[in-house]
Design a protein around this motif. Structure first.
Motif, PDB file in Angstrom:
ATOM      1  N   ARG A 556       0.707  -1.225   0.065  1.00  0.00           N
ATOM      2  CA  ARG A 556       0.001   0.033  -0.048  1.00  0.00           C
ATOM      3  C   ARG A 556       0.915   1.363  -0.061  1.00  0.00           C
ATOM      4  O   ARG A 556       0.624   2.329  -0.895  1.00  0.00           O
ATOM      5  N   ASP A 557       2.037   1.162   0.650  1.00  0.00           N
ATOM      6  CA  ASP A 557       2.964   2.377   0.749  1.00  0.00           C
ATOM      7  C   ASP A 557       3.500   2.579  -0.696  1.00  0.00           C
ATOM      8  O   ASP A 557       3.429   3.930  -0.885  1.00  0.00           O
ATOM      9  N   TRP A 558       3.872   1.555  -1.296  1.00  0.00           N
ATOM     10  CA  TRP A 558       4.491   1.801  -2.565  1.00  0.00           C
ATOM     11  C   TRP A 558       3.342   2.449  -3.561  1.00  0.00           C
ATOM     12  O   TRP A 558       3.887   3.381  -4.281  1.00  0.00           O
ATOM     13  N   HIS A 563       1.482   7.068  -6.645  1.00  0.00           N
ATOM     14  CA  HIS A 563       0.251   8.024  -7.139  1.00  0.00           C
ATOM     15  C   HIS A 563       0.556   9.404  -6.793  1.00  0.00           C
ATOM     16  O   HIS A 563       0.411  10.170  -7.458  1.00  0.00           O
ATOM     17  N   ALA A 564       1.265   9.560  -5.553  1.00  0.00           N
ATOM     18  CA  ALA A 564       1.903  10.862  -5.333  1.00  0.00           C
ATOM     19  C   ALA A 564       2.882  11.254  -6.242  1.00  0.00           C
ATOM     20  O   ALA A 564       2.907  12.525  -6.803  1.00  0.00           O
ATOM     21  N   GLN A 587      -5.658   9.648  -5.238  1.00  0.00           N
ATOM     22  CA  GLN A 587      -6.009   9.661  -3.759  1.00  0.00           C
ATOM     23  C   GLN A 587      -5.224   8.357  -2.960  1.00  0.00           C
ATOM     24  O   GLN A 587      -5.599   7.258  -3.665  1.00  0.00           O
ATOM     25  N   ALA A 588      -4.763   8.665  -1.937  1.00  0.00           N
ATOM     26  CA  ALA A 588      -4.272   7.356  -1.030  1.00  0.00           C
ATOM     27  C   ALA A 588      -5.306   6.438  -0.651  1.00  0.00           C
ATOM     28  O   ALA A 588      -6.341   7.006  -0.699  1.00  0.00           O
ATOM     29  N   ILE A 589      -4.904   4.947  -0.625  1.00  0.00           N
ATOM     30  CA  ILE A 589      -5.636   4.075  -0.107  1.00  0.00           C
ATOM     31  C   ILE A 589      -5.264   3.858   1.320  1.00  0.00           C
ATOM     32  O   ILE A 589      -4.344   3.969   1.636  1.00  0.00           O
TER      33      ILE A 589
END
Length: 589
Positions: A556-558, A563-564, A587-589
């Motif tokens: 998830r961090d990757w 996406h950032a 947007q972050a999950i």
């Protein structure tokens, strides 16, 4: 730009064409004929004139064979095309799973004895050797191409103009390449070059003889004294000026065989790409790899910088396309609508030279056809609840792109979301990987599949192929696959594209391009040198299809960091509704 290439490849014409081929076999005293998808240059892609397999059988995939006997005929395809071949070929051709069943084994089982004809320009030394090892009492006979004798409206040979690739983009003058490669011939007097992209790379030229691939049809001899003889139609050079310089001599292709026959000393051929006709013209051939393959795969700093720039430009076009796609009501678009819009967005960059291959846009069950190519006959609507798989790319003067995104149309089902997440986990695993220098693509491939294997799933194609620098979108010799035996080296550009396909239901593939680079040393590192991958592709991944519970925190961090970075890099290149869509998609999950 959308085109249908089905004009000469029709299953309905297969029986009549096969009957005409058998008439030629009867006159020649042949019990069988081998028809590969190949041309005399032995690259992956062929010009319309050389697409004999499609004309004869109706099968339009990029790899395959036909073997026609007097009472049976088979089309051999690998796992990418097994759904496609059943839809395209007439019943007179039986599909055979290849390479699980080799041509030699099938022929030997179907024909206890006899003579099988082949065109010596279309079979490589390596392929002929493999066949002869299987055929026993069956004789292979070189013949004038029998398909050409019955193809009355066969297109003319391509005569595309050749142009220079600027040294600023190539990163090295072609004279320096000639010097370096001539010194590597290990005692051979010369090396025969047949692959169009090898010749284009060596001489810093590009061409237009192959659709979607900026390469010329030519042959070349690299001499040990750092000269090159280029066998090419003079008319193709009309716009090239004095680019080639004094060390490159141009000769007509008609002189190739007599020139080879007159060469003294050992002449190097690559058995994987040298046609039998050329090898048999030489007095003293010696085998070795095409000397251009590895140097071409190791991109220069200029080529890598060009690839980064091309991917930002292409990423902005993809974002504009995806924003438009997301705004269309489910069921309002067909696959052809999707292809046309995406190609229009790439053209709108005003930098596109061509698309890098025929755009794949497969909705629902068509997405499960790995190399699906929409036609007017197969076009279907993109319906609510389906997945849309879009695999596409562009040819820009500074780089070649290839990207796949799988998009939810409406609400995805739980099976689709779970499979998508496992495919994504595999793509992330390769993207995050650090590995010791010397590992091959075969060593890397399992990381892309592990999450699928945990659920008893897999995919039949390789995980990644090499990509050229404004050259062929499929480039050897490196690949990430079970067959990948070449060590990965800094500068190589590869695709990272795991997938999953449920025949008759949906297909999933997620693809970024990556470049091999040195990894910074760790504090307690005991391995002398480690490598990693630089991501080149910056386009959102559809998080509506992600099941967060199936992902680890590191995964998830990757994804959130990716996406950032997408928003930071692509945001300044788009505006309006596309910019708003990009912010939501990242947007972050």
């Amino acid at each position: 730009m959308f085109q249908s290439f089905e004009t000469t490849a029709s299953p309905g014409q297969g029986p009549a064409r096969l009957a005409a081929l058998r008439d030629v076999m009867e006159r020649e005293g042949l019990d069988g004929v081998i028809v590969p998808r190949a041309d005399a240059h032995q690259g992956e892609y062929v010009a319309p004139r050389d697409d004999r397999l499609a004309w004869l059988t109706g099968f339009t995939g990029s790899a395959g064979w036909c073997v026609a006997l007097r009472d049976r005929a088979a089309v051999f395809v690998d796992s990418r095309y097994r759904v496609q071949v059943r839809a395209q070929v007439a019943e007179v051709f039986e599909p055979v799973d290849w390479p699980e069943t080799s041509l030699g084994d099938w022929i030997a089982g179907a024909l206890p004895a006899g003579t099988v004809g082949f065109d010596p320009w279309l079979l490589t030394v390596e392929q002929k050797r493999a066949l002869e090892g299987k055929l026993g009492a069956i004789t292979l006979r070189a013949v004038e191409n029998p398909v050409d004798r019955i193809w009355e409206d066969q297109p003319a040979p391509p005569m595309g103009k050749i142009f220079a690739q600027p040294e600023a983009l190539a990163g090295e003058p072609h004279g320096a390449k000639i010097d370096r490669l001539a010194a590597s011939l290990e005692g051979a007097a010369a090396a025969v070059l047949t692959l169009p992209d090898s010749i284009a790379w060596l001489l810093n030229i590009r061409g237009s003889d192959i659709p979607r691939n900026p390469v010329p049809h030519a042959f070349a001899l690299l001499h040990a004294d750092a000269r090159v003889t280029l066998f090419v139609a003079e008319a193709k050079l009309a716009d090239l000026g004095d680019h080639l310089g004094g060390r490159v001599t141009v000769a007509p292709p008609e002189q190739l065989l007599e020139t080879l026959a007159a060469l003294e000393g050992q002449v190097r051929i690559d058995p994987a790409s040298c046609p039998v006709a050329l090898a048999e013209a030489l007095a003293d051939p010696v085998e070795g790899p095409d000397p251009c393959l590895l140097p071409k795969a190791r991109k220069t700093a200029a080529e890598l910088e060009g690839a980064r720039a091309a991917h930002l430009r292409d990423g902005a076009a993809m974002v504009r396309f995806l924003a438009w796609l997301d705004d269309q009501p489910p069921g309002s678009l067909t696959e052809i609508d999707v292809v046309r819009r995406l190609e229009a967005e790439r053209r709108a960059t005003n930098a596109l030279r061509d698309i890098s291959f025929e755009t794949i846009a497969g909705a629902g069950p068509n997405g499960a056809i790995v190399h699906y190519r929409v036609t007017e006959e197969t076009d279907r609507r993109v319906a609510e609840g389906e997945l849309l798989l879009v695999d596409s790319g562009g040819q820009y003067v500074d780089g070649t792109t290839d990207i796949t995104r799988t998009v939810a149309i409406g609400d995805p089902g739980p099976e689709e979301a779970a499979a998508f997440t496992r495919v994504l986990k595999g793509m992330i695993a390769v993207s995050r990987l650090r590995f010791p220098k010397g590992l091959t693509g075969r060593d890397i491939d399992p990381f892309a599949r592990a999450a699928l294997w945990e659920a008893g799933l897999d995919y039949g194609h390789g995980t990644g192929h090499g990509v050229g620098a404004y050259l062929s979108v499929h480039e050897g010799p490196a690949r990430i696959a079970r067959s990948g035996t070449v060590a990965l080296e800094p500068g190589m550009i590869l695709s990272n594209e795991p997938g999953f396909y449920r025949e008759g239901a949906f297909g999933i593939r997620i693809e970024n391009l990556i470049a091999v680079e040195d990894a910074p040393a760790l504090q307690d590192q005991t391995v002398a040198r480690m490598l990693r991958f630089e991501t080149l592709t910056w386009v959102p991944i559809d998080t509506r299809l992600v099941v967060p519970a199936l992902m680890t925190g590191a995964e998830r961090d990757w994804l959130n960091a990716y996406h950032a970075e997408v928003e930071a890099r692509i945001g300044p290149l788009v505006e309006g509704s596309a910019r708003d869509w990009l912010s939501r998609a990242c947007q972050a999950i």
